[in-house]
Enzyme design. Sequence first.
Site, PDB file in Angstrom:
ATOM      1  N   HIS A 189     -69.037  65.318 -42.690  1.00  0.00           N
ATOM      2  CA  HIS A 189     -67.656  65.164 -42.793  1.00  0.00           C
ATOM      3  C   HIS A 189     -67.404  64.312 -43.813  1.00  0.00           C
ATOM      4  O   HIS A 189     -68.291  64.097 -44.953  1.00  0.00           O
ATOM      5  CB  HIS A 189     -67.503  63.976 -41.599  1.00  0.00           C
ATOM      6  CG  HIS A 189     -67.422  64.230 -40.125  1.00  0.00           C
ATOM      7  ND1 HIS A 189     -66.752  65.155 -39.553  1.00  0.00           N
ATOM      8  CD2 HIS A 189     -68.943  64.413 -39.489  1.00  0.00           C
ATOM      9  CE1 HIS A 189     -67.516  65.423 -38.314  1.00  0.00           C
ATOM     10  NE2 HIS A 189     -68.471  65.224 -38.315  1.00  0.00           N
ATOM     11  N   GLU A 267     -70.726  61.044 -43.595  1.00  0.00           N
ATOM     12  CA  GLU A 267     -69.504  60.870 -44.361  1.00  0.00           C
ATOM     13  C   GLU A 267     -69.941  61.001 -45.601  1.00  0.00           C
ATOM     14  O   GLU A 267     -70.404  59.893 -46.409  1.00  0.00           O
ATOM     15  CB  GLU A 267     -68.830  59.448 -43.778  1.00  0.00           C
ATOM     16  CG  GLU A 267     -68.420  59.469 -42.528  1.00  0.00           C
ATOM     17  CD  GLU A 267     -67.122  60.403 -42.064  1.00  0.00           C
ATOM     18  OE1 GLU A 267     -66.635  60.865 -43.095  1.00  0.00           O
ATOM     19  OE2 GLU A 267     -66.888  60.101 -41.180  1.00  0.00           O
TER      20      GLU A 267
END
Length: 305
Positions: A189, A267
Amino acid sequence: MIRRPLAAAALALCGVGAVACGGAEVSGAEVSGAEVSGTGTSASTASSQLGRPASAEDQATDTASAGTAAPATRTAAASEVEARPLAGKVVVIDPGHNGGNFRHTREINQLVDIANQKKACDTTGTSTNDGYTEAAFTLDVSTRLAKLLRAQGATVKLTRTSSTPWGPCINQRAAIGNKAKADAAISIHGDGAGANLRGFHVIMPKKIGGPVDPVVKDSARLGVDVRNAFHSGTGLPYSNYIGKQALNYRSDLGGLNLSTVPKIFIECGNMRNATDAAKFKNPAFRAKMARALAKGLENYLTSTR
């Protein structure tokens, strides 16, 4: 990153520390480790190809050759295993979100059970300020990562491909890794926090009295290995706004809560930060990210701990 459900056809942005629900193809797209094989032509076969029956002398030559070739074959096999350290390993890669989600608001807003609560099936993800989407970024890095892992002998399954129109839901995404009995699973992500915040962080599951509990410890090891390799391989800083030394533990993500195999989210940076965003948009840097992730997965999968 996980975000609130999509409103109509707008691309909603994520909040601080949000993590993607992720798009995923229910059946999964399998990228199997290439099989390396090579065999010589026997005397008997050569005779047949030349249009004459194999003689007793040919057959004797084959027998002698088989006996003398065995050690060389074993040596070659050993070299292959050494050169392909992930042979026999299964890795599931989840490219977060889906570029078509904004066209399917009804589908992605449906609620699904994630063991300790219900959440939206999926979300749209975020983007850089000039429109490079998280969905495009995650698919690009995931495809590069799959190629690297395949070259090391691993079998790789992607939860979605570019042909997937939307989603699938977060519970289905977890199910793909479970069905594959993955040795490791990773969901990729990009965050969408405040513009002054930057850096990457890794998200690992907590015990919830649910499916993920038996693999929480292994997931933590996977998270540390990937954190270390990603930091070393990319030079990106630890997140300055969430987690401790880029490690964050959560119990509200369906992709983790429902996983029965070691799994993490990463992330890779904050897409709303200008410095991080410039790296996200650079193909050469995305290749560097993929190499760092591959190294982290290899370290975990070959560890004797």
